[in-house]
Design an enzyme around this catalytic site. Structure first.
Site, PDB file in Angstrom:
ATOM      1  N   ASN A 283       0.866  -1.185   0.000  1.00  8.58           N
ATOM      2  CA  ASN A 283       0.000   0.000   0.000  1.00  8.58           C
ATOM      3  C   ASN A 283       0.904   1.236   0.000  1.00  8.58           C
ATOM      4  O   ASN A 283       1.511   1.541   1.018  1.00  8.58           O
ATOM      5  CB  ASN A 283      -0.908  -0.028   1.243  1.00  8.58           C
ATOM      6  CG  ASN A 283      -1.719   1.246   1.392  1.00  8.58           C
ATOM      7  OD1 ASN A 283      -1.784   2.072   0.478  1.00  8.58           O
ATOM      8  ND2 ASN A 283      -2.345   1.420   2.556  1.00  8.58           N
TER       9      ASN A 283
ATOM     10  N   LYS B 215       0.056   4.289  -0.227  1.00 14.09           N
ATOM     11  CA  LYS B 215      -0.555   5.489   0.384  1.00 14.09           C
ATOM     12  C   LYS B 215      -0.331   6.698  -0.539  1.00 14.09           C
ATOM     13  O   LYS B 215      -0.380   6.548  -1.757  1.00 14.09           O
ATOM     14  CB  LYS B 215      -0.002   5.689   1.796  1.00 14.09           C
ATOM     15  CG  LYS B 215      -0.160   4.419   2.647  1.00 14.09           C
ATOM     16  CD  LYS B 215       0.104   4.600   4.104  1.00 14.09           C
ATOM     17  CE  LYS B 215      -0.093   3.270   4.824  1.00 14.09           C
ATOM     18  NZ  LYS B 215       0.040   3.354   6.256  1.00 14.09           N
TER      19      LYS B 215
ATOM     20  N   HIS C 298      -9.482   1.338   5.348  1.00  9.96           N
ATOM     21  CA  HIS C 298      -8.185   1.524   6.004  1.00  9.96           C
ATOM     22  C   HIS C 298      -8.351   2.508   7.163  1.00  9.96           C
ATOM     23  O   HIS C 298      -9.134   3.450   7.078  1.00  9.96           O
ATOM     24  CB  HIS C 298      -7.165   2.058   4.987  1.00  9.96           C
ATOM     25  CG  HIS C 298      -5.765   2.006   5.497  1.00  9.96           C
ATOM     26  ND1 HIS C 298      -5.269   2.938   6.384  1.00  9.96           N
ATOM     27  CD2 HIS C 298      -4.766   1.110   5.296  1.00  9.96           C
ATOM     28  CE1 HIS C 298      -4.014   2.622   6.686  1.00  9.96           C
ATOM     29  NE2 HIS C 298      -3.691   1.515   6.039  1.00  9.96           N
TER      30      HIS C 298
ATOM     31  N   GLU D 239      -6.646   4.901   8.104  1.00  7.89           N
ATOM     32  CA  GLU D 239      -6.397   6.310   7.752  1.00  7.89           C
ATOM     33  C   GLU D 239      -7.634   6.927   7.103  1.00  7.89           C
ATOM     34  O   GLU D 239      -7.898   8.115   7.273  1.00  7.89           O
ATOM     35  CB  GLU D 239      -5.152   6.410   6.848  1.00  7.89           C
ATOM     36  CG  GLU D 239      -3.878   6.159   7.655  1.00  7.89           C
ATOM     37  CD  GLU D 239      -2.726   5.569   6.869  1.00  7.89           C
ATOM     38  OE1 GLU D 239      -2.769   5.559   5.630  1.00  7.89           O
ATOM     39  OE2 GLU D 239      -1.766   5.093   7.522  1.00  7.89           O
TER      40      GLU D 239
ATOM     41  N   GLU E  91      -4.975  -4.785  10.939  1.00  8.50           N
ATOM     42  CA  GLU E  91      -3.973  -3.727  11.070  1.00  8.50           C
ATOM     43  C   GLU E  91      -4.186  -2.999  12.395  1.00  8.50           C
ATOM     44  O   GLU E  91      -5.013  -2.064  12.457  1.00  8.50           O
ATOM     45  CB  GLU E  91      -4.095  -2.726   9.912  1.00  8.50           C
ATOM     46  CG  GLU E  91      -3.802  -3.308   8.554  1.00  8.50           C
ATOM     47  CD  GLU E  91      -3.228  -2.266   7.583  1.00  8.50           C
ATOM     48  OE1 GLU E  91      -2.242  -2.591   6.922  1.00  8.50           O
ATOM     49  OE2 GLU E  91      -3.752  -1.143   7.518  1.00  8.50           O
TER      50      GLU E  91
ATOM     51  N   GLY F 197       2.993   2.430  10.792  1.00 11.96           N
ATOM     52  CA  GLY F 197       3.946   3.522  10.602  1.00 11.96           C
ATOM     53  C   GLY F 197       4.747   3.876  11.842  1.00 11.96           C
ATOM     54  O   GLY F 197       5.389   4.918  11.899  1.00 11.96           O
TER      55      GLY F 197
ATOM     56  N   SER G 153       3.865  -1.946  10.321  1.00 11.99           N
ATOM     57  CA  SER G 153       5.326  -1.993  10.470  1.00 11.99           C
ATOM     58  C   SER G 153       5.949  -3.321  10.041  1.00 11.99           C
ATOM     59  O   SER G 153       6.933  -3.776  10.624  1.00 11.99           O
ATOM     60  CB  SER G 153       5.732  -1.646  11.914  1.00 11.99           C
ATOM     61  OG  SER G 153       5.360  -0.312  12.216  1.00 11.99           O
TER      62      SER G 153
HETATM   63  O1  LIG Z   1      -1.126   0.873   6.915  1.00  6.10           O
HETATM   64  C1  LIG Z   1      -0.383  -0.007   6.534  1.00  6.10           C
HETATM   65  C2  LIG Z   1      -0.655  -0.764   5.299  1.00  6.10           C
HETATM   66  O2  LIG Z   1      -1.959  -0.540   4.846  1.00  6.10           O
HETATM   67  C3  LIG Z   1       0.858  -0.335   7.265  1.00  6.10           C
HETATM   68  O3  LIG Z   1       1.746   0.713   7.123  1.00  6.10           O
HETATM   69  P1  LIG Z   1       3.272   0.524   7.616  1.00  6.10           P
HETATM   70  O4  LIG Z   1       3.751  -0.765   7.017  1.00  6.10           O
HETATM   71  O5  LIG Z   1       3.987   1.742   7.102  1.00  6.10           O
HETATM   72  O6  LIG Z   1       3.216   0.446   9.117  1.00  6.10           O
END
Ligand SMILES: O=C(CO)COP(=O)(O)O
Length: 241
Positions: free
Chosen positions: A9, A11, A96, A98, A165, A171, A204
């Site tokens: 992903n 983003k 997601h 976010e 997640e 992150g 992560s």
């Molecule tokens: O949100 C994520 C994947 O959709 C995970 O992000 P990270 O791998 O940067 O922690």
């Protein structure tokens, strides 16, 4: 046998030029990837057409990071399923954290997006997970169970992927302990009607922890953010031991 799905992903990262550079470094590594592993990239919308053309004839699938529930209409800033399928998109991330945190996504709109995706032949990856505060309060199970109950109303579980997640692990470099991720994913599976739904872990994931994560019996793949942005790093993840 449940499918293994390793997904990147991206983003809100990568211009078209950066996407092209990534692919030229990444694609050659797939010669070592066992054929049963499904690999999916989720670039930003502006890169989809270019990446779609570059992936033609390769084993990598293309995904989008969101989809609207209507086919067209006055929805400024949204993208519909037919717009995605026309350019070769086959997967879509829905719900997601976010989107839930910053863009007002609710379980009701998540459910609408899942239905629209499936109606048009897209396989959605539904994301669920708890915050640090909810985990500390012992609410992990109830939060996830509630999300699943509401998000999956009338959803076909034969064309579905779920990603666990934990929000506190996204992150942050603070990966959920692999045995704990395995336990929660087992609980998610116990709530599904189809035992073959692939369930990924996300949060992560990196080249150093992927082997241990994928060694867990309940974990069917990874949804990778930051570590999917560099060709070498994502290649190491896709080619986990
Ligand atoms: O949100 C994520 C994947 O959709 C995970 O992000 P990270 O791998 O940067 O922690």
């Amino acid at each position: 046998m449940r499918k293994i799905v390793i997904a990147g992903n991206w983003k809100m990262f990568k211009t078209q030029a950066e996407s092209a550079e990534f692919l030229s470094g990444f694609l050659p590594h797939l010669e070592e990837t066992p054929s049963e592993r499904e690999v999916v990239l989720f670039p930003p919308f502006t890169d989809l057409s270019l990446v779609s053309k570059s992936l033609h004839g390769s084993r990598v699938n293309l995904g989008a990071q969101n989809v609207h529930w209507e086919e067209h209409g006055a929805y400024t800033g949204e993208i519909s399923a037919p717009m995605l399928t026309e350019i070769g998109v086959r997967f879509v991330i829905v719900g997601h954290s976010e989107r839930r945190q910053f863009f007002g996504e609710t379980d009701v709109t998540v459910n609408l997006r899942l239905k629209a995706a499936q109606k048009h032949g897209l396989t959605p990856i539904l994301c669920v997970g708890e915050t640090k505060q909810q985990r500390d309060a012992g609410e992990t199970e109830s939060i996830i169970s509630n999300q699943l109950k509401k998000d999956l109303v009338d959803i076909d579980q034969t064309h579905l992927i779920i990603a666990y997640e934990p929000i506190w692990a996204i992150g942050t470099g603070d990966t959920c302990e692999s045995k704990e991720a395995n336990r929660v994913i087992g609980l998610i599976r116990s709530q599904l009607t189809n035992p073959l739904v692939p369930i990924q872990y996300g949060g992560s994931v990196n080249p150093n922890n992927i082997d241990e994560i994928m060694a867990q019996p309940e974990i069917d793949g990874a949804l990778v953010g930051g570590a999917s942005l560099k060709a070498d790093s994502f290649a190491r993840i896709v080619n986990y031991q």
